[in-house]
Design a protein around this motif. Structure first.
Motif, PDB file in Angstrom:
ATOM      1  N   ARG A  45       0.841  -1.211   0.000  1.00  0.00           N
ATOM      2  CA  ARG A  45       0.000   0.000   0.000  1.00  0.00           C
ATOM      3  C   ARG A  45       0.875   1.260   0.000  1.00  0.00           C
ATOM      4  N   TRP A  48       2.631   1.756  -3.395  1.00  0.00           N
ATOM      5  CA  TRP A  48       1.639   2.208  -4.399  1.00  0.00           C
ATOM      6  C   TRP A  48       1.335   3.704  -4.180  1.00  0.00           C
ATOM      7  N   MET A  49       1.185   4.109  -2.909  1.00  0.00           N
ATOM      8  CA  MET A  49       0.918   5.522  -2.593  1.00  0.00           C
ATOM      9  C   MET A  49       2.082   6.397  -3.038  1.00  0.00           C
ATOM     10  N   ASP A  52       2.006   6.685  -6.798  1.00  0.00           N
ATOM     11  CA  ASP A  52       0.918   7.597  -7.216  1.00  0.00           C
ATOM     12  C   ASP A  52       1.341   9.043  -7.040  1.00  0.00           C
ATOM     13  N   SER A  53       1.962   9.296  -5.886  1.00  0.00           N
ATOM     14  CA  SER A  53       2.390  10.660  -5.591  1.00  0.00           C
ATOM     15  C   SER A  53       3.455  11.125  -6.606  1.00  0.00           C
ATOM     16  N   GLN A  55       3.658  10.102  -9.642  1.00  0.00           N
ATOM     17  CA  GLN A  55       2.957  10.315 -10.912  1.00  0.00           C
ATOM     18  C   GLN A  55       2.242  11.669 -10.892  1.00  0.00           C
ATOM     19  N   GLN A  56       1.589  11.975  -9.743  1.00  0.00           N
ATOM     20  CA  GLN A  56       0.872  13.248  -9.651  1.00  0.00           C
ATOM     21  C   GLN A  56       1.820  14.435  -9.768  1.00  0.00           C
ATOM     22  N   GLY A  62       2.216   7.577 -16.621  1.00  0.00           N
ATOM     23  CA  GLY A  62       1.235   6.529 -16.299  1.00  0.00           C
ATOM     24  C   GLY A  62       1.704   5.140 -16.711  1.00  0.00           C
ATOM     25  N   LEU A  65       4.387   3.925 -14.462  1.00  0.00           N
ATOM     26  CA  LEU A  65       3.873   3.497 -13.156  1.00  0.00           C
ATOM     27  C   LEU A  65       3.394   2.044 -13.220  1.00  0.00           C
ATOM     28  N   GLN A  69       4.943  -1.168 -11.176  1.00  0.00           N
ATOM     29  CA  GLN A  69       4.093  -2.042 -10.345  1.00  0.00           C
ATOM     30  C   GLN A  69       4.226  -3.503 -10.776  1.00  0.00           C
TER      31      GLN A  69
END
Ligand SMILES: NC(=O)c1ccc[n+]([C@@H]2O[C@H](COP(=O)([O-])OP(=O)(O)OC[C@H]3O[C@@H](n4cnc5c(N)ncnc54)[C@H](O)[C@@H]3O)[C@@H](O)[C@H]2O)c1
Length: 283
Positions: A45, A48-49, A52-53, A55-56, A62, A65, A69
């Protein structure tokens, strides 16, 4: 030298998670093992967070990412840890580490490099408990492993020269700056940094300053993090173990006596960020 394409990381706590994320980001197929199913899920988790951060913030695309994963394989089966290099990042206890290292050697038919992320356990002492000591070296990352540049590479007396060559190349593949260190208590960074924590703890124990005061002063004087925030980030249990191991290895000098305040925090499981409470509150 060929680049490493598969790595096993044992231990999915603070360091193992960071190292696994780093390896996957650098294009390496990464097997992340932990004995504890909940910790493994939390690790997944958290990674993954983090991704994501990134990527943002536009630091990874994308498609990238998804590829990162896909390169991460979470497992609680040690038998899945088949790889030319295994990075060990489990609890700071020599016997537990040695048992795991021997099991990984057997699983890999003695054809793997064992890179221990230990902060303070002697590589020679660990090697004495391992069936193929020539395969073992220290590979000491710093927290957070995705960000901190330095890696200490520790050569034991029996470490094969090609193991060091591979670990130096791997560190560079991971974008790090490796420094080869002797197998001395605390290597370099943890030896030099010990008084930073211990003197800060003493000031608070003696009622001469508060936790917040010490951190504020040290940060204002140029340190990136005050000693208490840093202990919370590292994990108070890990930091305490390192203090004990370095103190004992140096013949118990009074100036490096481990702190009773830190020991109490460990006893009540206030371990820092990872447990939600340490010298500060995180929830
Ligand atoms: N925390 C830091 O800042 C830091 C920095 C550099 C190096 N290190 C070193 O890295 C290692 C790990 O530290 P951490 O902070 O990630 O600890 P942690 O407590 O966050 O994680 C340790 C993990 O090891 C797992 N574990 C315990 N026994 C195991 C076994 N037999 N097999 C597989 N997994 C097992 C636990 O379930 C846990 O998830 C230690 O050797 C430590 O000295 C820590």
């Amino acid at each position: 030298m060929e680049t490493i394409s598969t790595i096993a990381v044992c231990g999915a706590g603070t360091m193992g998670s960071g190292i696994a994320q780093l390896c996957a980001q650098k294009g390496i197929d990464t097997i992340l093992f932990d004995v504890n199913e909940t910790i493994l899920q939390n690790s997944r988790r958290r990674i993954w967070m983090n991704l994501d951060s990134l990527q943002q913030k536009g630091k990874i695309a994308g498609a990238e990412l998804a590829a990162i994963q896909k390169r991460l394989h979470f497992t609680h089966q040690l038998s899945d840890c088949v790889a030319p290099v295994m990075i060990e990042a489990i609890i700071e206890q020599k016997e537990v580490k040695a048992t795991l290292l021997n099991q990984v050697l057997t699983i890999n038919q003695y054809q793997t490099i064992l890179a221990s992320n230990t902060s303070s356990i002697s590589i020679n002492a660990l090697a004495a408990a391992v069936s193929h000591p020539q395969c073992l070296a220290g590979l000491h990352f710093f927290n957070p492993a995705t960000i901190m540049q330095l890696v200490e590479v520790i050569k034991g007396e029996q470490t094969a020269p090609e193991v060091i060559t591979t670990l130096l190349a791997l560190s560079k593949q991971l974008g790090k700056t490796p420094v080869v260190c002797n197998d001395a208590p605390g290597f370099i960074v943890n030896r030099v940094a010990r008084p930073y924590y211990l003197e800060a703890l003493r000031l608070v124990e003696q009622g001469l300053a508060t936790v917040e005061q010490v951190d504020a002063v040290m940060e204002a004087s140029g340190f990136k993090m005050g000693p208490f925030k840093l202990m919370d980030l590292i994990g108070i249990d890990i930091n305490y173990s390192v203090s004990c191991i370095v103190w004992e290895a140096l013949g118990k000098p009074p100036r490096l006596t481990p702190s009773a305040l830190q020991q109490q925090k460990v006893e009540v499981k206030q371990l820092g960020k990872k447990s939600g409470t340490g010298f500060y509150q995180y929830q």
